[in-house]
Design a protein around this motif. Sequence first.
Motif, mmCIF file in Angstrom:
data_model
loop_
_atom_site.group_PDB
_atom_site.id
_atom_site.type_symbol
_atom_site.label_atom_id
_atom_site.label_comp_id
_atom_site.label_asym_id
_atom_site.label_seq_id
_atom_site.Cartn_x
_atom_site.Cartn_y
_atom_site.Cartn_z
ATOM 1 N N PRO A 141 40.026 -19.030 -44.970
ATOM 2 C CA PRO A 141 38.905 -18.520 -44.165
ATOM 3 C C PRO A 141 39.090 -18.874 -42.693
ATOM 4 N N VAL A 142 38.557 -18.050 -41.828
ATOM 5 C CA VAL A 142 38.652 -18.264 -40.382
ATOM 6 C C VAL A 142 37.236 -18.423 -39.825
ATOM 7 N N VAL A 143 37.001 -19.514 -39.130
ATOM 8 C CA VAL A 143 35.692 -19.761 -38.511
ATOM 9 C C VAL A 143 35.909 -19.951 -37.016
ATOM 10 N N THR A 144 35.271 -19.115 -36.211
ATOM 11 C CA THR A 144 35.405 -19.187 -34.753
ATOM 12 C C THR A 144 34.057 -19.492 -34.121
ATOM 13 N N ILE A 145 34.039 -20.425 -33.208
ATOM 14 C CA ILE A 145 32.834 -20.748 -32.440
ATOM 15 C C ILE A 145 33.068 -20.381 -30.980
ATOM 16 N N VAL A 146 32.143 -19.641 -30.409
ATOM 17 C CA VAL A 146 32.182 -19.296 -28.987
ATOM 18 C C VAL A 146 31.378 -20.329 -28.220
ATOM 19 N N VAL A 147 32.017 -20.970 -27.247
ATOM 20 C CA VAL A 147 31.310 -21.931 -26.397
ATOM 21 C C VAL A 147 31.100 -21.307 -25.031
ATOM 22 N N HIS A 148 29.840 -21.149 -24.656
ATOM 23 C CA HIS A 148 29.498 -20.587 -23.349
ATOM 24 C C HIS A 148 29.301 -21.743 -22.377
ATOM 25 N N TRP A 149 30.140 -21.808 -21.346
ATOM 26 C CA TRP A 149 30.122 -22.928 -20.411
ATOM 27 C C TRP A 149 29.272 -22.640 -19.175
ATOM 28 N N GLY A 150 28.376 -21.680 -19.264
ATOM 29 C CA GLY A 150 27.520 -21.339 -18.133
ATOM 30 C C GLY A 150 26.121 -21.894 -18.291
ATOM 31 N N ALA A 151 25.384 -21.956 -17.167
ATOM 32 C CA ALA A 151 24.008 -22.471 -17.173
ATOM 33 C C ALA A 151 22.983 -21.384 -17.471
ATOM 34 N N ASP A 152 23.420 -20.119 -17.475
ATOM 35 C CA ASP A 152 22.513 -19.012 -17.779
ATOM 36 C C ASP A 152 22.454 -18.771 -19.287
ATOM 37 N N LYS A 198 28.312 -35.728 -31.005
ATOM 38 C CA LYS A 198 28.514 -37.182 -30.874
ATOM 39 C C LYS A 198 29.529 -37.555 -29.804
ATOM 40 N N SER A 199 30.400 -36.641 -29.418
ATOM 41 C CA SER A 199 31.405 -36.923 -28.385
ATOM 42 C C SER A 199 30.813 -36.647 -27.012
ATOM 43 N N ASP A 200 31.646 -36.753 -25.956
ATOM 44 C CA ASP A 200 31.138 -36.460 -24.611
ATOM 45 C C ASP A 200 30.872 -34.964 -24.416
ATOM 46 N N LEU A 201 31.135 -34.143 -25.449
ATOM 47 C CA LEU A 201 30.711 -32.739 -25.418
ATOM 48 C C LEU A 201 29.197 -32.661 -25.198
ATOM 49 N N ARG A 202 28.486 -33.607 -25.762
ATOM 50 C CA ARG A 202 27.029 -33.685 -25.586
ATOM 51 C C ARG A 202 26.658 -33.831 -24.114
ATOM 52 N N GLU A 203 27.280 -34.768 -23.414
ATOM 53 C CA GLU A 203 26.966 -35.006 -22.000
ATOM 54 C C GLU A 203 27.351 -33.802 -21.136
ATOM 55 N N VAL A 204 28.501 -33.194 -21.451
ATOM 56 C CA VAL A 204 28.963 -32.044 -20.665
ATOM 57 C C VAL A 204 27.994 -30.871 -20.798
ATOM 58 N N LEU A 205 27.629 -30.531 -22.034
ATOM 59 C CA LEU A 205 26.743 -29.392 -22.256
ATOM 60 C C LEU A 205 25.344 -29.648 -21.698
ATOM 61 N N LYS A 206 24.869 -30.881 -21.793
ATOM 62 C CA LYS A 206 23.546 -31.205 -21.237
ATOM 63 C C LYS A 206 23.557 -31.067 -19.718
ATOM 64 N N PHE A 207 24.616 -31.542 -19.093
ATOM 65 C CA PHE A 207 24.704 -31.443 -17.634
ATOM 66 C C PHE A 207 24.690 -29.980 -17.211
#
Length: 312
Positions: A141-152, A198-207
Amino acid sequence: MGKKDSITKDYMGNPDRFADLFNGYCFHGSEVVLPSELRDMDSTSVVVPYGSDGATVPTQKNRDVLKVLTKTDGKAAYCILGVENQSEVHTAMPVKNMLYDAMTFANQISAAANSHKNNHDKASDDAEFLSGFFRSDKLLPVVTIVVHWGADEWDAPVSLQEMYQDDINDSLLQYSPDYHINLVSPAMMSDGELDIFKSDLREVLKFIKHSKDKKSIQDLVDKDPKYKSLNREAAQTISVCANVDFKIPEGEEQIDMCKAIEDMKEDARNEGRMETKSQIAMSMLRKNEPVEIIIEYTGLSDQQIQKLAQQI
């Protein structure tokens, strides 16, 4: 590849963050995907182009990050996981992702056919012979997640059927395939929902989520101690994605975001003061005031004043 694309690709290529993204999104924070179980995979797929007039020749396109999840002995493949980084909203993302996933499946079938051919495996019937894919073969199976790095907010379709015309007959539509993207877009998530990571992904996305509001950003970094010592890659990702031009000292692997923001503010204040001094000096030069008086009054150097004089 643009700077944002390059930095977010490197950032999400880290196994800890990659695993954290899937654990947060797919398993509500439970540590099901372990970094040690991830193996890098060739991310090149042949994709049929779309959106360009007259485009007929298939082109090669690299997926941003593609990894194989292994289980048991760490060698047996279990699932293929992919990440697509989007610095901007993509209005045809369901089609783009569907093509990537379809070609990942097609590559598995080609790999199975090549394996049977190289091993001189005998097909049991014409169907297996023609496809090269035996009835005993299985797909990952293939699972893809799109991460949007914008503030909008993501204001584009998240499913294939959202892209269809509005007047399609419902009875006919039920026989047309649909495809949904798995989307992580910080502007559309609460702080509580982002805490699932749980990683610094949390801090990045919150910022990024709070980056449009200076007071909100200041409150965030002041109240959360994790911003006092943030990984360098995380700080770089914040800088390019949130358009915050703070200094990241050379050689330092842990960055104090509170200090970085204060330094940025101080630089802006100094630039403002320098601009004011230059304006005063220009005014005095136009009045033919002696250079010595201008130096004494503004604190600018003789060289700086000479440069200003050349602009008059």
